[in-house]
Motif scaffolding. Structure first.
Motif, PDB file in Angstrom:
ATOM      1  N   ALA A 153       0.865  -1.186   0.000  1.00  0.00           N
ATOM      2  CA  ALA A 153       0.000   0.000   0.000  1.00  0.00           C
ATOM      3  C   ALA A 153       0.894   1.227   0.000  1.00  0.00           C
ATOM      4  O   ALA A 153       1.254   1.749   1.057  1.00  0.00           O
ATOM      5  N   SER A 154       1.285   1.688  -1.185  1.00  0.00           N
ATOM      6  CA  SER A 154       2.221   2.809  -1.297  1.00  0.00           C
ATOM      7  C   SER A 154       1.665   4.035  -0.593  1.00  0.00           C
ATOM      8  O   SER A 154       0.489   4.381  -0.751  1.00  0.00           O
ATOM      9  N   THR A 155       2.517   4.703   0.152  1.00  0.00           N
ATOM     10  CA  THR A 155       2.069   5.878   0.879  1.00  0.00           C
ATOM     11  C   THR A 155       1.977   7.111  -0.004  1.00  0.00           C
ATOM     12  O   THR A 155       1.361   8.104   0.380  1.00  0.00           O
ATOM     13  N   SER A 156       2.593   7.067  -1.172  1.00  0.00           N
ATOM     14  CA  SER A 156       2.541   8.217  -2.067  1.00  0.00           C
ATOM     15  C   SER A 156       2.735   7.740  -3.501  1.00  0.00           C
ATOM     16  O   SER A 156       3.116   6.597  -3.749  1.00  0.00           O
ATOM     17  N   GLY A 157       2.456   8.650  -4.443  1.00  0.00           N
ATOM     18  CA  GLY A 157       2.704   8.338  -5.846  1.00  0.00           C
ATOM     19  C   GLY A 157       1.472   7.888  -6.601  1.00  0.00           C
ATOM     20  O   GLY A 157       0.362   7.821  -6.067  1.00  0.00           O
ATOM     21  N   PRO A 158       1.667   7.548  -7.880  1.00  0.00           N
ATOM     22  CA  PRO A 158       0.529   7.242  -8.749  1.00  0.00           C
ATOM     23  C   PRO A 158      -0.010   5.826  -8.622  1.00  0.00           C
ATOM     24  O   PRO A 158      -1.084   5.535  -9.138  1.00  0.00           O
ATOM     25  N   ASP A 159       0.719   4.927  -7.974  1.00  0.00           N
ATOM     26  CA  ASP A 159       0.319   3.519  -7.933  1.00  0.00           C
ATOM     27  C   ASP A 159      -0.167   3.135  -6.545  1.00  0.00           C
ATOM     28  O   ASP A 159       0.348   3.602  -5.529  1.00  0.00           O
ATOM     29  N   LEU A 160      -1.163   2.232  -6.529  1.00  0.00           N
ATOM     30  CA  LEU A 160      -1.687   1.757  -5.251  1.00  0.00           C
ATOM     31  C   LEU A 160      -0.661   0.893  -4.542  1.00  0.00           C
ATOM     32  O   LEU A 160      -0.563   0.905  -3.317  1.00  0.00           O
ATOM     33  N   HIS A 161       0.094   0.110  -5.310  1.00  0.00           N
ATOM     34  CA  HIS A 161       1.106  -0.748  -4.696  1.00  0.00           C
ATOM     35  C   HIS A 161       2.379  -0.734  -5.537  1.00  0.00           C
ATOM     36  O   HIS A 161       2.366  -0.312  -6.695  1.00  0.00           O
ATOM     37  N   ARG A 162       3.454  -1.178  -4.927  1.00  0.00           N
ATOM     38  CA  ARG A 162       4.741  -1.296  -5.610  1.00  0.00           C
ATOM     39  C   ARG A 162       5.150  -2.762  -5.478  1.00  0.00           C
ATOM     40  O   ARG A 162       5.740  -3.194  -4.490  1.00  0.00           O
ATOM     41  N   ALA A 163       4.806  -3.518  -6.490  1.00  0.00           N
ATOM     42  CA  ALA A 163       4.932  -4.974  -6.417  1.00  0.00           C
ATOM     43  C   ALA A 163       6.363  -5.416  -6.164  1.00  0.00           C
ATOM     44  O   ALA A 163       6.601  -6.418  -5.490  1.00  0.00           O
ATOM     45  N   GLU A 164       7.338  -4.650  -6.682  1.00  0.00           N
ATOM     46  CA  GLU A 164       8.729  -5.076  -6.532  1.00  0.00           C
ATOM     47  C   GLU A 164       9.167  -5.000  -5.071  1.00  0.00           C
ATOM     48  O   GLU A 164       9.958  -5.836  -4.609  1.00  0.00           O
ATOM     49  N   LEU A 165       8.656  -4.011  -4.322  1.00  0.00           N
ATOM     50  CA  LEU A 165       9.007  -3.914  -2.907  1.00  0.00           C
ATOM     51  C   LEU A 165       8.374  -5.044  -2.114  1.00  0.00           C
ATOM     52  O   LEU A 165       9.015  -5.660  -1.260  1.00  0.00           O
ATOM     53  N   ALA A 166       7.092  -5.309  -2.381  1.00  0.00           N
ATOM     54  CA  ALA A 166       6.413  -6.399  -1.671  1.00  0.00           C
ATOM     55  C   ALA A 166       7.090  -7.735  -1.975  1.00  0.00           C
ATOM     56  O   ALA A 166       7.300  -8.559  -1.077  1.00  0.00           O
ATOM     57  N   ALA A 167       7.444  -7.953  -3.242  1.00  0.00           N
ATOM     58  CA  ALA A 167       8.088  -9.208  -3.620  1.00  0.00           C
ATOM     59  C   ALA A 167       9.456  -9.351  -2.956  1.00  0.00           C
ATOM     60  O   ALA A 167       9.839 -10.444  -2.520  1.00  0.00           O
ATOM     61  N   GLU A 168      10.218  -8.242  -2.868  1.00  0.00           N
ATOM     62  CA  GLU A 168      11.532  -8.304  -2.230  1.00  0.00           C
ATOM     63  C   GLU A 168      11.391  -8.583  -0.740  1.00  0.00           C
ATOM     64  O   GLU A 168      12.179  -9.347  -0.163  1.00  0.00           O
ATOM     65  N   ALA A 169      10.389  -7.975  -0.107  1.00  0.00           N
ATOM     66  CA  ALA A 169      10.168  -8.237   1.312  1.00  0.00           C
ATOM     67  C   ALA A 169       9.825  -9.706   1.545  1.00  0.00           C
ATOM     68  O   ALA A 169      10.320 -10.332   2.491  1.00  0.00           O
ATOM     69  N   ILE A 170       8.980 -10.267   0.678  1.00  0.00           N
ATOM     70  CA  ILE A 170       8.622 -11.684   0.810  1.00  0.00           C
ATOM     71  C   ILE A 170       9.846 -12.561   0.578  1.00  0.00           C
ATOM     72  O   ILE A 170      10.083 -13.535   1.300  1.00  0.00           O
ATOM     73  N   ARG A 171      10.654 -12.219  -0.417  1.00  0.00           N
ATOM     74  CA  ARG A 171      11.866 -13.004  -0.695  1.00  0.00           C
ATOM     75  C   ARG A 171      12.786 -13.010   0.516  1.00  0.00           C
ATOM     76  O   ARG A 171      13.294 -14.066   0.940  1.00  0.00           O
TER      77      ARG A 171
END
Length: 420
Positions: free
Chosen positions: A196-214
């Motif tokens: 759930a991105s706190t700012s910017g044009p996108d609702l989420h940043r999939a690359e950050l979520a994926a890196e956190a899961i990795r």
């Protein structure tokens, strides 16, 4: 975000880890890596992405680091500390652009940033910057502090790491246990920013979520008997499972109650449920296990109406015994409203209104708007939705909140003047 920008964000912590492992000098290495990333952002769109982009970045960063170290040595040649600043060519370890060793450089960097010489807030801030790739503004919002405060915190943390002389290696078992709590918290914050991105044009940043899961998977493999490491991984999987249904075809936010649950990632849900079930059997549950259990109750409900809100409320109350996190209290208010009625939730919100950590956060106003709408107060809900939209920094959230407010506008009969 372009494909090159996505790749650079993914590679940044790997390159920094490789350069620090090879040469040390964390503070100067970060500056060198940032210059390498800037060079790539300029050259790759024009010349094409190299065959081995990681090696390209490491090479450019190493050259820039050599320049920085030579300049530093020239300035400090007569000082006693000059002997501690060896040039990269004087080191005997393997080149940084060789394939990564069995240990994950990013994980080593993660534990390094969580060194006990740093305060917990500094550990988290530095790791989010170096490993998560978040901007200072994003980190400040995650910590609910000003950007200037966060800038000072990160600067001090980098100086402490430099002064500590900590070697770039995975800590031993005893030392690792001391840092695990900070590491898990960092991954939790990185995932939250990705989901759930706190700012910017996108609702989420999939690359950050994926890196956190990795990275959470790596930590779980490293600490298989730690129930909180398992709980955090479960929480991420159970939460990320809903991501395919969080936006409509037009990119608009879809609240959980309205999502198409057939789009949820069933494999992530099954893995997450198994992880948290096993973790909860090991004794008194920690906060990540409790949050994962709440996520599991949401994910396993066939419909929104069948969600076990009384059980979710009870789990939030357990969570609140061990933390004064205002977002936990806010989520508890929502659960109470769903279990006992909107009036009960609004009463709890009144008690949270004086918390300075929430007073400027759009989520407090969004929850109030939702509960007012549930109670039939359309005018109050419309005002609260608009106030929430003004405070939200994410464009999809702003659009969603404005749309909710617009739905509650009173109908104007034909021939009547426009409302003021």
């Amino acid at each position: 975000m372009s494909a090159s920008e996505d790749l650079l964000r993914e590679l940044a912590p790997q390159v920094l880890g490789a350069v620090v492992r090879r040469y040390g000098h964390f503070d100067l290495a970060e500056d060198a890596v940032q210059e390498a990333l800037l060079a790539a952002a300029t050259q790759w769109p024009r010349d094409g992405v190299p065959d081995d982009p990681r090696a390209w970045l490491v090479t450019v960063a190493a050259r820039r680091l050599t320049d920085l170290l030579r300049a530093e040595q020239a300035r400090r040649r007569r000082e006693d500390t000059v002997a501690a600043r060896a040039l990269p060519d004087d080191w005997l370890s393997p080149p940084a652009d060789r394939p990564a060793p069995a240990s994950d450089d990013t994980l080593v960097l993660l534990f390094m940033c969580c060194h006990p010489s740093l305060s917990p807030p500094s550990q988290l801030a530095l790791t989010l910057r170096a490993v998560g790739g978040l901007t200072t503004a994003e980190i400040a919002r995650a910590f609910m502090v000003s950007e200037a405060t966060m800038t000072r915190r990160i600067t001090r943390a980098k100086q402490r790491v430099k002064d500590s002389g900590v070697p770039f290696r995975l800590p031993g078992a005893a030392e690792r246990a001391q840092r695990t709590g900070a590491v898990l918290h960092v991954l939790y914050l990185i995932f939250n920013e990705g989901y759930a991105s706190t700012s910017g044009p996108d609702l989420h940043r999939a690359e950050l979520a994926a890196e956190a899961i990795r990275l959470a998977r790596v930590v779980h493999r490293l600490l298989p008997d730690d129930p909180e490491a398992a709980g955090l991984l479960a929480l991420m999987l159970l939460t990320d499972a809903r991501r395919p249904a969080r936006t409509g075809r037009d990119g608009a936010l879809v609240p959980m109650a309205e999502q198409d649950r057939t789009l949820w990632n069933a494999a992530f849900i099954a893995e997450g449920v198994e992880l948290v079930t096993n973790a909860l059997s090991r004794g008194a549950p920690g906060p990540y296990q409790l949050q994962a259990a709440i996520a599991a109750l949401h994910d396993e409900a066939p419909t929104a109406e069948e969600t076990d809100w009384p059980q979710i409320t009870a789990l939030y109350e357990l969570l609140m015994r061990g933390t004064d996190n205002p977002m936990i209290a806010l989520n508890h208010a929502v659960a109470v409203a769903m279990a006992r009625g909107p009036g009960a939730g609004l009463d709890l919100l009144d008690g949270l209104a004086g918390d300075e950590r929430l007073s400027g956060d759009h989520r407090l106003y969004a929850v109030r708007a939702h509960l007012l709408e549930m109670s039939g107060d359309d005018e109050g809900a419309r005002t609260a939705y608009k106030e929430a939209a003004e405070r939200a920094m994410s464009l999809p959230q702003q659009r969603y909140l404005h749309a909710r407010a617009a739905r509650l506008e009173p109908d104007v009969p034909d021939g009547d003047p426009d409302p003021a």
